[in-house]
Scaffold this active site. Structure first.
Site, PDB file in Angstrom:
ATOM      1  N   LYS A 163       0.848  -1.218   0.000  1.00 34.50           N
ATOM      2  CA  LYS A 163       0.000   0.000   0.000  1.00 34.50           C
ATOM      3  C   LYS A 163       0.868   1.247   0.000  1.00 34.50           C
ATOM      4  O   LYS A 163       2.044   1.217   0.391  1.00 34.50           O
ATOM      5  CB  LYS A 163      -0.944   0.028   1.213  1.00 34.50           C
ATOM      6  N   PRO A 202       8.643  -4.491  -0.848  1.00 32.77           N
ATOM      7  CA  PRO A 202       9.834  -4.273  -0.027  1.00 32.77           C
ATOM      8  C   PRO A 202       9.536  -4.494   1.460  1.00 32.77           C
ATOM      9  O   PRO A 202       8.439  -4.177   1.945  1.00 32.77           O
ATOM     10  CB  PRO A 202      10.202  -2.813  -0.301  1.00 32.77           C
ATOM     11  N   VAL A 203      10.535  -5.053   2.169  1.00 30.35           N
ATOM     12  CA  VAL A 203      10.352  -5.434   3.586  1.00 30.35           C
ATOM     13  C   VAL A 203      10.777  -4.279   4.492  1.00 30.35           C
ATOM     14  O   VAL A 203      11.785  -3.608   4.227  1.00 30.35           O
ATOM     15  CB  VAL A 203      11.200  -6.699   3.888  1.00 30.35           C
ATOM     16  N   ALA A 204      10.021  -4.055   5.567  1.00 30.79           N
ATOM     17  CA  ALA A 204      10.306  -2.983   6.548  1.00 30.79           C
ATOM     18  C   ALA A 204      10.487  -1.656   5.833  1.00 30.79           C
ATOM     19  O   ALA A 204      11.450  -0.924   6.046  1.00 30.79           O
ATOM     20  CB  ALA A 204      11.529  -3.321   7.403  1.00 30.79           C
ATOM     21  N   GLY A 255       3.775  -4.552   3.690  1.00 33.09           N
ATOM     22  CA  GLY A 255       3.868  -5.915   3.153  1.00 33.09           C
ATOM     23  C   GLY A 255       3.571  -6.984   4.200  1.00 33.09           C
ATOM     24  O   GLY A 255       2.777  -7.894   3.950  1.00 33.09           O
ATOM     25  N   GLY A 256       4.181  -6.874   5.364  1.00 34.62           N
ATOM     26  CA  GLY A 256       3.963  -7.876   6.405  1.00 34.62           C
ATOM     27  C   GLY A 256       2.518  -7.863   6.895  1.00 34.62           C
ATOM     28  O   GLY A 256       1.922  -8.920   7.155  1.00 34.62           O
ATOM     29  N   SER A 257       1.940  -6.676   6.992  1.00 35.07           N
ATOM     30  CA  SER A 257       0.539  -6.566   7.419  1.00 35.07           C
ATOM     31  C   SER A 257      -0.384  -7.169   6.369  1.00 35.07           C
ATOM     32  O   SER A 257      -1.374  -7.831   6.687  1.00 35.07           O
ATOM     33  CB  SER A 257       0.166  -5.091   7.621  1.00 35.07           C
ATOM     34  N   ASP A 297      -1.957  -1.692  10.436  1.00 32.48           N
ATOM     35  CA  ASP A 297      -2.203  -1.635   8.992  1.00 32.48           C
ATOM     36  C   ASP A 297      -3.053  -2.804   8.489  1.00 32.48           C
ATOM     37  O   ASP A 297      -3.466  -2.810   7.325  1.00 32.48           O
ATOM     38  CB  ASP A 297      -0.872  -1.662   8.219  1.00 32.48           C
TER      39      ASP A 297
HETATM   40  O1  C5P Z   1       0.501  -1.721  14.658  1.00 29.85           O
HETATM   41  P1  C5P Z   1       1.885  -1.988  14.257  1.00 29.85           P
HETATM   42  O2  C5P Z   1       2.428  -3.266  14.845  1.00 29.85           O
HETATM   43  O3  C5P Z   1       2.138  -1.867  12.798  1.00 29.85           O
HETATM   44  O4  C5P Z   1       2.717  -0.809  14.895  1.00 29.85           O
HETATM   45  C1  C5P Z   1       4.081  -0.889  15.164  1.00 29.85           C
HETATM   46  C2  C5P Z   1       4.436   0.242  16.105  1.00 29.85           C
HETATM   47  O5  C5P Z   1       4.311   1.501  15.432  1.00 29.85           O
HETATM   48  C3  C5P Z   1       3.568   0.359  17.324  1.00 29.85           C
HETATM   49  O6  C5P Z   1       4.012  -0.492  18.347  1.00 29.85           O
HETATM   50  C4  C5P Z   1       3.758   1.820  17.688  1.00 29.85           C
HETATM   51  O7  C5P Z   1       5.019   2.033  18.276  1.00 29.85           O
HETATM   52  C5  C5P Z   1       3.803   2.477  16.316  1.00 29.85           C
HETATM   53  N1  C5P Z   1       2.460   2.906  15.876  1.00 29.85           N
HETATM   54  C6  C5P Z   1       1.866   3.989  16.498  1.00 29.85           C
HETATM   55  N2  C5P Z   1       0.617   4.383  16.098  1.00 29.85           N
HETATM   56  C7  C5P Z   1      -0.023   3.768  15.096  1.00 29.85           C
HETATM   57  C8  C5P Z   1       0.573   2.680  14.444  1.00 29.85           C
HETATM   58  C9  C5P Z   1       1.821   2.269  14.856  1.00 29.85           C
HETATM   59  O8  C5P Z   1       2.436   4.575  17.416  1.00 29.85           O
HETATM   60  N3  C5P Z   1      -1.244   4.199  14.723  1.00 29.85           N
END
Ligand code: C5P
Length: 294
Positions: free
Chosen positions: A15, A96-98, A103-105, A137
């Site tokens: 995305k 692409p990763v990270a 992608g992982g989501s 995501d």
């Molecule tokens: O939800 P996800 O695992 O992708 O988020 C990874 C990290 O990114 C969360 O632990 C948080 O530190 C940060 N994050 C955030 N607010 C969001 C999404 C992600 O602070 N809406």
């Protein structure tokens, strides 16, 4: 067919956040945000088939370590009570990763869809309840397409496609950790007040009408200064996308991938991507997807 049953296939689109408006940190530690999220044809391929054993396994060549898709399979079994034979989920990475493209989501979202199909419950309504617990995501990628996201990612409003546009995707050799980028955004004081998020959500909803042109004046990513601060080479990719003629160039999500947006058919864009592939390995052209096929 394998010995134990059919091979189920799905795609897991990456995305781009066409817009990301950052709000304050909530009580659960996540940031409030408003985002216009568009799935792209740059997608991982995902298959699910009986493994021949009793346990589920995830095979993702090139991406070692724990995989969110394994959590998705486990979450579906726990929520649905499905006790079918052990499954092997195989992910062929293209996204692409990270890199801020989800992608992982998206792999986890595809794992949910495939598990529901394997259980004989395609489109199981439980998937929507499971998605937010896997990652912020995942809800937006459960039904690929265009959507307006709010909350911390868990509130998803599907939208009809905009007028056609193309995306020049410029991956980075670097990787960024999403929590690091949000932390850097806090350090830089980038969060906007709640009333600003509400105002921008309303503006995006009004502009993103079916078939409407890309609302260029609204396209911006509040996480971009944080990603550029941690990964200054992003600036080269933003400049390259603009030099290629992009009407808008943005960091996607928490970065470091940069996406250039081109309204219409954008003739010659593939050639531009090829010319940039030396500097940005994996540079490619991607199109918006409306709905992913099985
Ligand atoms: O939800 P996800 O695992 O992708 O988020 C990874 C990290 O990114 C969360 O632990 C948080 O530190 C940060 N994050 C955030 N607010 C969001 C999404 C992600 O602070 N809406």
């Amino acid at each position: 067919m394998t010995a134990g049953g059919p091979v189920l296939r799905d795609t897991a689109p990456g995305k781009v956040n066409l817009c990301l408006v950052l709000g304050d940190t909530r009580a659960d530690g996540l940031h409030a945000l408003v985002s216009l999220v568009q799935s792209l044809t740059l997608a991982d391929e995902v298959t699910l088939e009986p493994s021949g054993g009793s346990r589920d396994e995830v095979v993702c060549p090139g991406v070692p370590g724990p995989n969110l898709a394994a959590d998705a399979l486990a979450a579906y079994r726990a929520a649905s009570g499905w006790d079918g034979p052990g499954q092997r989920l195989t992910i062929t990475k293209r996204v692409p990763v990270a890199a801020g493209m989800g992608g992982g989501s998206s792999d986890a979202a595809a794992a949910l869809r495939l598990a529901a199909r394997a259980a004989g419950q395609p489109g199981d309504p439980r998937l929507a309840a499971l998605a937010p617990g896997l990652g912020s995501d995942v809800p937006a990628l459960l039904t690929p397409g265009l959507c307006l996201v709010s909350g911390a990612g868990e509130e998803v409003r599907p939208l009809a496609p905009l007028a056609s546009f193309r995306a020049l995707v410029l991956p980075s050799r670097a990787r960024l950790s999403t929590p690091d980028v949000f932390r850097e955004a806090d350090r830089l004081g980038l969060a906007r007040p709640p009333e600003e998020l509400a105002r921008r959500a309303a503006a995006l909803a009004a502009a993103a009408q079916p078939g409407a042109p890309l609302p260029l004046w609204l396209l911006a990513n509040d996480l971009e200064p944080a990603a550029r601060s941690l990964c200054p080479s992003i600036d080269d990719a933003l400049a390259a996308a603009r030099e290629a003629g992009a009407a808008a160039a943005l960091v996607s999500g928490s970065g470091p991938t940069v996406v250039g947006l081109f309204p219409g058919a954008a003739p010659g864009l593939e050639a531009a991507a090829s010319a940039l592939a030396g500097r940005f390995p994996g540079a490619c052209v991607a199109d918006p997807v409306a709905v992913s096929g099985p």
